[in-house]
Design a protein around this motif. Structure first.
Motif, PDB file in Angstrom:
ATOM      1  N   ALA A  27       0.650  -1.268  -0.070  1.00 54.41           N
ATOM      2  CA  ALA A  27       0.066  -0.014   0.234  1.00 54.41           C
ATOM      3  C   ALA A  27       0.881   1.125  -0.151  1.00 54.41           C
ATOM      4  O   ALA A  27       2.183   1.265   0.487  1.00 54.41           O
ATOM      5  CB  ALA A  27      -0.931  -0.126   1.092  1.00 54.41           C
ATOM      6  N   ALA A  28       0.464   2.333  -0.566  1.00 53.49           N
ATOM      7  CA  ALA A  28       0.951   3.639  -0.431  1.00 53.49           C
ATOM      8  C   ALA A  28       0.527   4.803   0.431  1.00 53.49           C
ATOM      9  O   ALA A  28      -0.714   4.823   0.369  1.00 53.49           O
ATOM     10  CB  ALA A  28       0.949   4.302  -2.064  1.00 53.49           C
ATOM     11  N   HIS A  29       1.258   5.074   1.240  1.00 54.85           N
ATOM     12  CA  HIS A  29       0.782   6.052   2.258  1.00 54.85           C
ATOM     13  C   HIS A  29       1.050   7.504   1.713  1.00 54.85           C
ATOM     14  O   HIS A  29       2.268   7.700   1.075  1.00 54.85           O
ATOM     15  CB  HIS A  29       1.816   5.600   3.687  1.00 54.85           C
ATOM     16  N   PHE A  30       0.002   8.251   1.982  1.00 51.18           N
ATOM     17  CA  PHE A  30       0.422   9.656   1.842  1.00 51.18           C
ATOM     18  C   PHE A  30       0.270  10.457   3.256  1.00 51.18           C
ATOM     19  O   PHE A  30      -0.691  10.784   3.841  1.00 51.18           O
ATOM     20  CB  PHE A  30      -0.978  10.244   1.189  1.00 51.18           C
ATOM     21  N   PRO A  31       1.562  10.783   3.732  1.00 51.76           N
ATOM     22  CA  PRO A  31       1.759  11.338   5.168  1.00 51.76           C
ATOM     23  C   PRO A  31       1.058  12.800   5.199  1.00 51.76           C
ATOM     24  O   PRO A  31       1.073  13.464   4.356  1.00 51.76           O
ATOM     25  CB  PRO A  31       3.205  11.111   5.452  1.00 51.76           C
ATOM     26  N   ARG A  85     -10.140  -9.167  16.978  1.00 52.29           N
ATOM     27  CA  ARG A  85     -11.363  -9.190  16.923  1.00 52.29           C
ATOM     28  C   ARG A  85     -12.231  -8.508  15.814  1.00 52.29           C
ATOM     29  O   ARG A  85     -13.043  -9.272  15.234  1.00 52.29           O
ATOM     30  CB  ARG A  85     -12.016  -8.594  18.447  1.00 52.29           C
ATOM     31  N   ASP A  86     -11.609  -7.485  15.478  1.00 52.21           N
ATOM     32  CA  ASP A  86     -12.494  -6.590  14.478  1.00 52.21           C
ATOM     33  C   ASP A  86     -11.553  -5.968  13.113  1.00 52.21           C
ATOM     34  O   ASP A  86     -12.272  -5.671  12.278  1.00 52.21           O
ATOM     35  CB  ASP A  86     -12.628  -5.361  15.187  1.00 52.21           C
ATOM     36  N   ALA A  87     -10.455  -6.048  13.061  1.00 50.62           N
ATOM     37  CA  ALA A  87      -9.790  -5.449  11.828  1.00 50.62           C
ATOM     38  C   ALA A  87      -9.540  -6.747  10.678  1.00 50.62           C
ATOM     39  O   ALA A  87      -9.480  -7.941  11.036  1.00 50.62           O
ATOM     40  CB  ALA A  87      -8.274  -5.037  12.360  1.00 50.62           C
ATOM     41  N   ASP A  88      -9.525  -6.194   9.568  1.00 46.68           N
ATOM     42  CA  ASP A  88      -9.144  -6.953   8.559  1.00 46.68           C
ATOM     43  C   ASP A  88      -7.476  -6.679   8.204  1.00 46.68           C
ATOM     44  O   ASP A  88      -6.899  -7.606   7.501  1.00 46.68           O
ATOM     45  CB  ASP A  88      -9.897  -6.412   7.187  1.00 46.68           C
ATOM     46  N   VAL A  89      -6.977  -5.615   8.388  1.00 42.62           N
ATOM     47  CA  VAL A  89      -5.733  -5.116   8.457  1.00 42.62           C
ATOM     48  C   VAL A  89      -5.041  -4.563   9.583  1.00 42.62           C
ATOM     49  O   VAL A  89      -5.963  -3.603  10.088  1.00 42.62           O
ATOM     50  CB  VAL A  89      -5.352  -4.246   7.236  1.00 42.62           C
ATOM     51  N   ILE A  90      -3.868  -4.857  10.156  1.00 44.01           N
ATOM     52  CA  ILE A  90      -3.422  -4.158  11.134  1.00 44.01           C
ATOM     53  C   ILE A  90      -2.100  -3.364  10.651  1.00 44.01           C
ATOM     54  O   ILE A  90      -1.314  -3.977   9.942  1.00 44.01           O
ATOM     55  CB  ILE A  90      -3.069  -5.045  12.326  1.00 44.01           C
ATOM     56  N   PHE A  91      -2.079  -2.173  11.026  1.00 44.61           N
ATOM     57  CA  PHE A  91      -1.159  -1.086  10.590  1.00 44.61           C
ATOM     58  C   PHE A  91      -0.012  -0.950  11.910  1.00 44.61           C
ATOM     59  O   PHE A  91      -0.493  -0.327  12.810  1.00 44.61           O
ATOM     60  CB  PHE A  91      -1.676   0.188  10.221  1.00 44.61           C
ATOM     61  N   THR A  92       1.255  -1.302  11.547  1.00 42.61           N
ATOM     62  CA  THR A  92       1.963  -1.215  12.778  1.00 42.61           C
ATOM     63  C   THR A  92       3.394  -0.901  12.405  1.00 42.61           C
ATOM     64  O   THR A  92       3.640  -0.564  11.428  1.00 42.61           O
ATOM     65  CB  THR A  92       2.081  -2.835  13.558  1.00 42.61           C
ATOM     66  N   PRO A 110       3.050  -3.632   8.263  1.00 39.40           N
ATOM     67  CA  PRO A 110       3.817  -2.716   9.014  1.00 39.40           C
ATOM     68  C   PRO A 110       4.107  -1.426   8.011  1.00 39.40           C
ATOM     69  O   PRO A 110       4.165  -1.637   6.953  1.00 39.40           O
ATOM     70  CB  PRO A 110       5.011  -3.345   9.480  1.00 39.40           C
ATOM     71  N   GLY A 111       3.966  -0.341   8.777  1.00 41.52           N
ATOM     72  CA  GLY A 111       4.435   0.839   7.745  1.00 41.52           C
ATOM     73  C   GLY A 111       6.086   1.072   7.745  1.00 41.52           C
ATOM     74  O   GLY A 111       6.450   0.776   8.732  1.00 41.52           O
ATOM     75  N   TYR A 114       3.383  -4.370   3.458  1.00 37.57           N
ATOM     76  CA  TYR A 114       3.937  -3.298   3.827  1.00 37.57           C
ATOM     77  C   TYR A 114       3.105  -2.057   3.445  1.00 37.57           C
ATOM     78  O   TYR A 114       2.908  -1.848   2.086  1.00 37.57           O
ATOM     79  CB  TYR A 114       5.304  -3.184   3.799  1.00 37.57           C
ATOM     80  N   ILE A 115       2.969  -1.167   4.184  1.00 39.56           N
ATOM     81  CA  ILE A 115       2.574   0.231   3.736  1.00 39.56           C
ATOM     82  C   ILE A 115       3.762   1.198   3.650  1.00 39.56           C
ATOM     83  O   ILE A 115       4.564   1.311   4.889  1.00 39.56           O
ATOM     84  CB  ILE A 115       1.528   0.717   4.802  1.00 39.56           C
TER      85      ILE A 115
END
Length: 453
Positions: A11-15, A230-237, A270-271, A397-398
């Motif tokens: 994924a591409a992040h736009f900070p 419990r709830d997420a489809d993706v975790i960003f860490t 992860p980012g 990765y993000i």
């Protein structure tokens, strides 16, 4: 027969709310003009990335009563930007950060369901929380929410929005040849009653192509990991080493069974930052230059203030670390999360590193910024990304660029082709929705979730 290699998710992040972007670089373009968002999104889609990710804060941070020099003034609201990007992209997922503390389930469910329809099933919600009273001053409730209650509200918030999304069956729209599509009687009726929310009525947005928008969550605490499981489809860490990534990966994946979920129901992404050059040595030199640009003297003092909790504006960033112990619970920098759980121990670690290496305050801050980085030639970076995923340190990765919108061009143009040669990244999109890109199941209407309130 050898097992099939895991496929990478990217994924591409736009900070916009951190100190990653180098604002002063001649190649840096506008952080608020739509053309910048469009340029990065189009490039990410051309490279067949899973999604485009927008961060967002609800209040400009302040330092010593002035707007923090790393924040973006005038940044457009994220879902509005993504609705516009839906019109200029066809397959790329569109992820927005929206706070569950200072919003209401009906409004957020409606906005994301709308984005999901406009994009053909490509919406994602990065669920964040805050107990920050400074941010809360922008809202009627103020800083009412105790830190320990953030995930309690967030979990019920997600439950309530899913109740709304599930209020329409997939076949609740029937085609009438004369009047067009008309809803079946009772479609959209909902009711949710809990400790945080008691709502009922009729939801006006039909079920979207992917059932529910994808849920993304960021959190490293035990409560945050349970929330993700419990709830997420993706975790960003974020994790700085292969071992730390593997430990996090195995812990979160292990928790999924506690909530009746399968291992592949949650993607861990992860980012990371990526620096590419012709050779490994050139990339290391380029990365060091970028870090010096990112952490100016003023920025180093800001980040040290976040740990020490005292005014360091009169200190020399090229001098030593503060001799004082941190003030626990201080808020010199308003609107910024203090990531260290034990400031005294962290300050001790910083001092030991500075003494051992002869570092100044600024050099220490640069060294202690622990976001995972992949640095090297295109071949080196492609190999590392692949090996980390195959070693179960991540599912993908993000990627966080140091420049917008062109900071990931080297990845798009030089690294992605090598990943494709290795057979670990798609050459074209196989499906139309974000859930299909991520290999996630489509939730059935009205399903029962183990552990739900």
């Amino acid at each position: 027969m050898a097992s099939r290699r895991k496929q990478l998710h990217l994924a591409a992040h736009f900070p916009g709310v951190n100190n990653t972007t180098v604002w002063t670089d001649p190649q840096s373009r506008s952080q608020i003009d739509f053309s910048s968002f469009e340029a990065l999104a189009r490039s990410a889609e051309a490279a067949t990335f899973d999604f485009f990710f927008l961060a967002e804060g609800l209040r400009l941070r302040e330092s010593h009563g002035k707007i923090h020099d790393l924040d973006v003034v005038g940044r457009p609201e994220s879902i509005t930007v993504l609705n516009a990007l839906a019109a200029v992209t066809d397959r790329l997922g569109l992820a927005a950060t929206v706070n569950a503390t200072f919003n209401e389930p009906y409004e957020i469910a409606r906005r994301f369901a709308t984005l999901d329809h406009l994009s053909g099933g490509r919406a994602a919600w990065n669920v964040v929380t805050t107990s920050d009273a400074f941010t809360g001053e922008n809202f009627r409730r103020g800083g009412y929410l105790d830190h320990a209650d953030r995930y309690t509200r967030a979990q019920e918030f997600v439950d309530a929005t899913r109740t709304l999304w599930d209020s329409w069956d997939s076949d609740a729209l029937v085609l009438d040849q004369q009047t067009g599509r008309v809803a079946e009687p009772g479609a959209g009726r909902f009711g949710h009653r809990g400790a945080q929310f008691e709502i009922s009525g009729q939801f006006g947005v039909p079920r979207s192509p992917q059932g529910h928008p994808v849920i993304i969550q960021a959190g490293d605490s035990s409560a945050g990991r349970d929330f993700a499981a419990r709830d997420a489809d993706v975790i960003f860490t974020r994790h700085g080493t292969l071992q730390a990534g593997q430990e996090f990966y195995h812990d979160v994946k292990r928790r999924l069974s506690d909530f009746g979920r399968q291992r592949d129901d949650l993607k861990i992404m992860p980012g990371v930052t990526v620096v590419v050059a012709d050779t490994d040595a050139e990339a290391e030199e380029k990365a060091a230059h970028i870090r010096r640009q990112q952490v100016s003297g003023a920025t180093a003092l800001h980040l040290a203030e976040l740990l020490w909790g005292i005014d360091l504006s009169d200190r020399d960033p090229d001098g030593p670390l503060p001799a004082e112990d941190p003030v626990v619970g201080s808020a010199v920098v308003q609107g910024r999360v203090q990531h260290s759980k034990d400031p005294l121990a962290t300050a001790k670690k910083w001092r030991e590193a500075a003494e051992a290496n002869g570092w100044s305050l600024r050099e220490t801050v640069i060294a202690q910024q622990n976001r995972q980085s992949f640095i090297g030639s295109p071949q080196t970076v492609a190999t590392a990304l692949d090996e980390y995923v195959q070693a179960d340190a991540a599912d993908g990765y993000i990627l966080v660029p140091h420049l917008t919108p062109g900071g990931l061009d080297d990845v798009f143009e030089r690294v992605v082709p090598l990943l494709r040669e290795r057979g670990v990244f798609r050459t074209e999109y196989d499906g139309a929705t974000l859930r299909e890109h991520l290999g996630l199941p489509t939730p059935a209407p009205g399903r029962v979730r183990t552990g739900a309130a």
